[in-house]
Design a protein around this motif. Structure first.
Motif, PDB file in Angstrom:
ATOM      1  N   ARG A 326       2.974   8.563   4.393  1.00  0.00           N
ATOM      2  CA  ARG A 326       2.725   9.519   5.190  1.00  0.00           C
ATOM      3  C   ARG A 326       2.976  10.840   4.462  1.00  0.00           C
ATOM      4  N   VAL A 327       3.883  10.774   3.665  1.00  0.00           N
ATOM      5  CA  VAL A 327       4.406  11.903   2.903  1.00  0.00           C
ATOM      6  C   VAL A 327       3.277  12.689   1.961  1.00  0.00           C
ATOM      7  N   VAL A 328       2.344  11.742   1.517  1.00  0.00           N
ATOM      8  CA  VAL A 328       1.146  12.176   0.667  1.00  0.00           C
ATOM      9  C   VAL A 328      -0.234  12.061   1.502  1.00  0.00           C
ATOM     10  N   GLY A 329      -0.089  11.960   2.887  1.00  0.00           N
ATOM     11  CA  GLY A 329      -1.121  12.025   3.847  1.00  0.00           C
ATOM     12  C   GLY A 329      -2.100  10.713   3.790  1.00  0.00           C
ATOM     13  N   VAL A 330      -1.270   9.655   3.391  1.00  0.00           N
ATOM     14  CA  VAL A 330      -1.919   8.192   3.469  1.00  0.00           C
ATOM     15  C   VAL A 330      -1.268   7.404   4.753  1.00  0.00           C
ATOM     16  N   SER A 331      -1.822   7.046   5.775  1.00  0.00           N
ATOM     17  CA  SER A 331      -1.061   6.486   6.688  1.00  0.00           C
ATOM     18  C   SER A 331      -0.801   4.987   6.480  1.00  0.00           C
ATOM     19  N   ASP A 332      -1.969   4.412   5.819  1.00  0.00           N
ATOM     20  CA  ASP A 332      -2.000   3.000   5.710  1.00  0.00           C
ATOM     21  C   ASP A 332      -1.468   2.216   4.498  1.00  0.00           C
ATOM     22  N   PRO A 333      -0.772   1.180   4.523  1.00  0.00           N
ATOM     23  CA  PRO A 333      -0.120   0.815   3.040  1.00  0.00           C
ATOM     24  C   PRO A 333      -1.184   0.410   2.302  1.00  0.00           C
ATOM     25  N   SER A 334      -2.178  -0.457   2.753  1.00  0.00           N
ATOM     26  CA  SER A 334      -3.277  -0.926   1.900  1.00  0.00           C
ATOM     27  C   SER A 334      -3.886  -0.080   1.262  1.00  0.00           C
ATOM     28  N   HIS A 335      -4.052   1.354   2.019  1.00  0.00           N
ATOM     29  CA  HIS A 335      -5.013   2.341   1.517  1.00  0.00           C
ATOM     30  C   HIS A 335      -4.316   3.083   0.328  1.00  0.00           C
ATOM     31  N   LEU A 336      -2.891   3.168   0.455  1.00  0.00           N
ATOM     32  CA  LEU A 336      -2.360   3.798  -0.409  1.00  0.00           C
ATOM     33  C   LEU A 336      -2.213   2.989  -1.682  1.00  0.00           C
ATOM     34  N   GLN A 337      -1.799   1.627  -1.466  1.00  0.00           N
ATOM     35  CA  GLN A 337      -2.072   0.571  -2.740  1.00  0.00           C
ATOM     36  C   GLN A 337      -3.473   0.786  -3.453  1.00  0.00           C
ATOM     37  N   SER A 338      -4.300   0.542  -2.741  1.00  0.00           N
ATOM     38  CA  SER A 338      -5.668   0.698  -3.271  1.00  0.00           C
ATOM     39  C   SER A 338      -6.124   1.846  -3.979  1.00  0.00           C
ATOM     40  N   THR A 339      -5.589   3.292  -3.619  1.00  0.00           N
ATOM     41  CA  THR A 339      -5.508   4.436  -4.302  1.00  0.00           C
ATOM     42  C   THR A 339      -4.848   4.456  -5.607  1.00  0.00           C
ATOM     43  N   VAL A 340      -3.536   4.014  -5.395  1.00  0.00           N
ATOM     44  CA  VAL A 340      -2.655   3.753  -6.606  1.00  0.00           C
ATOM     45  C   VAL A 340      -3.448   3.029  -7.673  1.00  0.00           C
ATOM     46  N   GLU A 341      -3.883   1.878  -7.256  1.00  0.00           N
ATOM     47  CA  GLU A 341      -4.745   0.689  -8.175  1.00  0.00           C
ATOM     48  C   GLU A 341      -5.881   1.447  -9.056  1.00  0.00           C
ATOM     49  N   GLU A 342      -6.463   2.222  -8.236  1.00  0.00           N
ATOM     50  CA  GLU A 342      -7.902   3.239  -8.502  1.00  0.00           C
ATOM     51  C   GLU A 342      -7.277   3.967  -9.687  1.00  0.00           C
ATOM     52  N   TYR A 343      -6.371   4.698  -9.677  1.00  0.00           N
ATOM     53  CA  TYR A 343      -5.846   5.531 -10.815  1.00  0.00           C
ATOM     54  C   TYR A 343      -5.369   4.544 -11.747  1.00  0.00           C
ATOM     55  N   LEU A 344      -4.617   3.817 -11.547  1.00  0.00           N
ATOM     56  CA  LEU A 344      -3.907   2.701 -12.705  1.00  0.00           C
ATOM     57  C   LEU A 344      -5.181   2.240 -13.418  1.00  0.00           C
ATOM     58  N   HIS A 345      -6.315   1.734 -12.837  1.00  0.00           N
ATOM     59  CA  HIS A 345      -7.577   1.355 -13.656  1.00  0.00           C
ATOM     60  C   HIS A 345      -8.598   2.322 -13.919  1.00  0.00           C
ATOM     61  N   ALA A 346      -8.173   3.755 -13.996  1.00  0.00           N
ATOM     62  CA  ALA A 346      -9.004   4.620 -14.321  1.00  0.00           C
ATOM     63  C   ALA A 346      -9.665   4.499 -15.829  1.00  0.00           C
ATOM     64  N   GLY A 347      -8.825   4.256 -16.818  1.00  0.00           N
ATOM     65  CA  GLY A 347      -9.190   3.921 -18.167  1.00  0.00           C
ATOM     66  C   GLY A 347     -10.295   3.088 -18.296  1.00  0.00           C
ATOM     67  N   SER A 348     -10.088   1.758 -17.368  1.00  0.00           N
ATOM     68  CA  SER A 348     -11.162   0.971 -17.623  1.00  0.00           C
ATOM     69  C   SER A 348     -12.507   1.427 -16.918  1.00  0.00           C
ATOM     70  N   SER A 349     -12.259   2.314 -15.826  1.00  0.00           N
ATOM     71  CA  SER A 349     -13.440   2.599 -15.095  1.00  0.00           C
ATOM     72  C   SER A 349     -14.403   3.693 -15.902  1.00  0.00           C
ATOM     73  N   VAL A 350     -13.718   4.653 -16.603  1.00  0.00           N
ATOM     74  CA  VAL A 350     -14.409   5.708 -17.299  1.00  0.00           C
ATOM     75  C   VAL A 350     -15.152   5.030 -18.366  1.00  0.00           C
ATOM     76  N   ARG A 351     -14.519   3.710 -19.135  1.00  0.00           N
ATOM     77  CA  ARG A 351     -15.211   2.952 -20.324  1.00  0.00           C
ATOM     78  C   ARG A 351     -16.334   2.415 -19.794  1.00  0.00           C
ATOM     79  N   GLN A 352     -16.224   1.855 -18.571  1.00  0.00           N
ATOM     80  CA  GLN A 352     -17.464   0.840 -17.907  1.00  0.00           C
ATOM     81  C   GLN A 352     -18.524   1.755 -17.510  1.00  0.00           C
TER      82      GLN A 352
END
Length: 439
Positions: A326-352
């Motif tokens: 909630r400090v970063v405006g995301v109330s759901d733990p799963s949502h925050l986790q998926s957002t962090v994963e999205e950025y962690l996989h950014a390198g793969s995503s831009v290459r794909q």
């Protein structure tokens, strides 16, 4: 062998050093166990490992105080037993027990923390040791209150009336899909990083008034369930393809992606070219240049990036379960986790996304923010437009990266760009520059 405390060091001085060493040992053990390869890289596994590490610290305080001072601190065995038992249970039984403990753990930990405070005030005579331990207990109380609050909020949210749309199994997890309007081609909206379908509320109804439009939540956010596979661009595209197929929403599609969503739209178009009739890239993240693709270094044999990412993601999920999301405006733990994963996989995503080398003469609209862009951004947007010979690149004056979605007026310009591609697909005609300006 020590039969009595060393007279050179008073018991209180011993206790201060023992408390400091125990706190440090507990924290270090927690970090090492969370990173250990034999610990499952899941939220339950990493959380369990951290609890076991902290339990070692409390046990060390109890054992060393008994062994080297004349003021034994046997009460410290209680938090060691409590945390250690919980940690081992999480490691043994995983997520199902994690959910069950969510209701029991917070009140029990608050009671334990209050009892520990009383014991410390009565039995621990070292002022330095008390100053070290009281903040730790305060952290336990805050964690308990945060976790309890999140558990109650989650239960309340689960009782909310169901939203329009449906949950569809795409292979191990279900994704939320909601399609409205009628007509062809079907527009599929891809929100940006960390966003969900409800964030497209200014765009969806405008498009639905003219053709069929589908919005969905990527895995782990909104109404969709978390996925067990890495959520890079390839997996996102595959999930979306399965979702549309099982949701009986046939193509051809016009894919419209904002920010990171543009990467996923490009990847989808590269993987399923026969099903994509048009593209709209809304201030999209650019794919990796060809030079970077060719020069990509190989991963060291000893590195396991997926495991590291999973552990970081699990830590984030655990923190979110305590209310830190909630400090970063995301109330759901799963949502925050998926957002962090999205950025962690950014390198793969831009290459794909760079797999789409050409969009031939299919309609392609690139909408760019008029303000706030970093140097070189507009050039990257021009390069995206050049993927097709039938393109429109429109810079929306006064808009920002976020306002193209969240501001009603700028979102209307985004909707016009989408409908411009829909019109070009329907008529088989070149993109009309007037549609990008609202003319």
């Amino acid at each position: 062998m020590y039969d009595a405390p060393d007279p050179k060091f008073p018991p209180r001085q011993h206790l201060g050093a023992i408390a400091a060493g125990s706190v440090g040992t507990g924290i270090l053990a927690a970090l090492l166990l969370a990173a250990a390869p034999f610990v499952p890289a899941t939220e339950a596994g990493v959380t369990g490992a951290i609890l076991v590490g902290l339990a070692l610290g409390w046990a060390m305080l109890a054992v060393l105080a008994v062994r080297f001072t004349d003021h034994p601190q046997a009460w410290a065995f209680a938090p060691a037993l409590f945390l250690g038992t919980g940690g081992f249970l999480l490691l043994a039984f995983g997520s199902p027990l994690h959910e069950a403990l969510a209701w029991v753990w917070p009140p029990a930990l608050v009671v334990l923390a209050l009892w520990m405070t009383v014991q410390i005030s009565r039995r621990l005579r070292s002022r330095g040791a008390r100053l070290l331990l009281y903040p730790g207990i305060a952290v336990l109380v805050l964690a308990s209150l945060g976790a309890g609050s999140e558990t109650v909020r989650g239960a309340v949210d689960a009782q909310a009336p169901p939203a329009p749309g449906e949950l569809i199994d795409v292979g191990g997890h279900r994704l939320y899909l909601n399609c409205t309007g009628s007509g062809s081609p079907t527009v599929v909206l891809e929100p940006g990083a960390g966003l969900k379908s409800s964030d497209l509320r200014w765009i969806t109804p405008v498009v639905a008034a003219n053709t069929r439009v589908c919005v969905y939540d990527r895995a782990g956010r909104g109404r969709s369930e978390p996925a067990t596979t890495p959520q890079d661009g390839a997996h996102v595209a595959a999930d979306l393809h399965t979702l549309l197929e099982r949701g009986n929403e046939p193509g051809p599609y016009v894919l419209a992606g904002h920010s990171f969503g543009g990467l996923y739209a490009l990847t989808f178009a590269a993987r399923y070219p026969g099903e994509v009739a048009g593209l709209v890239l809304v201030d999209s993240t650019a794919p990796a240049p060809a030079a970077e693709q060719e020069a990509e270094p190989a991963q060291p044999a000893a590195a396991d990036p997926d495991d590291t990412m999973s552990r970081v993601s699990a830590l984030v999920a655990a923190a979110a379960r305590l209310g830190f999301g909630r400090v970063v405006g995301v109330s759901d733990p799963s949502h925050l986790q998926s957002t962090v994963e999205e950025y962690l996989h950014a390198g793969s995503s831009v290459r794909q996304a760079a797999a789409l080398r050409t969009f031939t003469d299919k309609p392609l609209a690139v909408l760019s923010a008029g303000t706030g862009s970093r140097p070189g951004w507009i050039a990257s947007q021009e390069a995206l437009a050049a993927l097709s010979t039938n393109n429109l690149h429109h810079v929306v004056d006064g808009s920002t990266h976020a306002s193209l979605i969240f501001d009603r007026e700028d979102a209307a310009a985004t909707a016009r760009g989408i409908l411009g591609v829909v019109s070009a697909v329907r008529t088989g005609s070149p993109m009309d520059p007037g549609l990008g300006t609202g003319a």
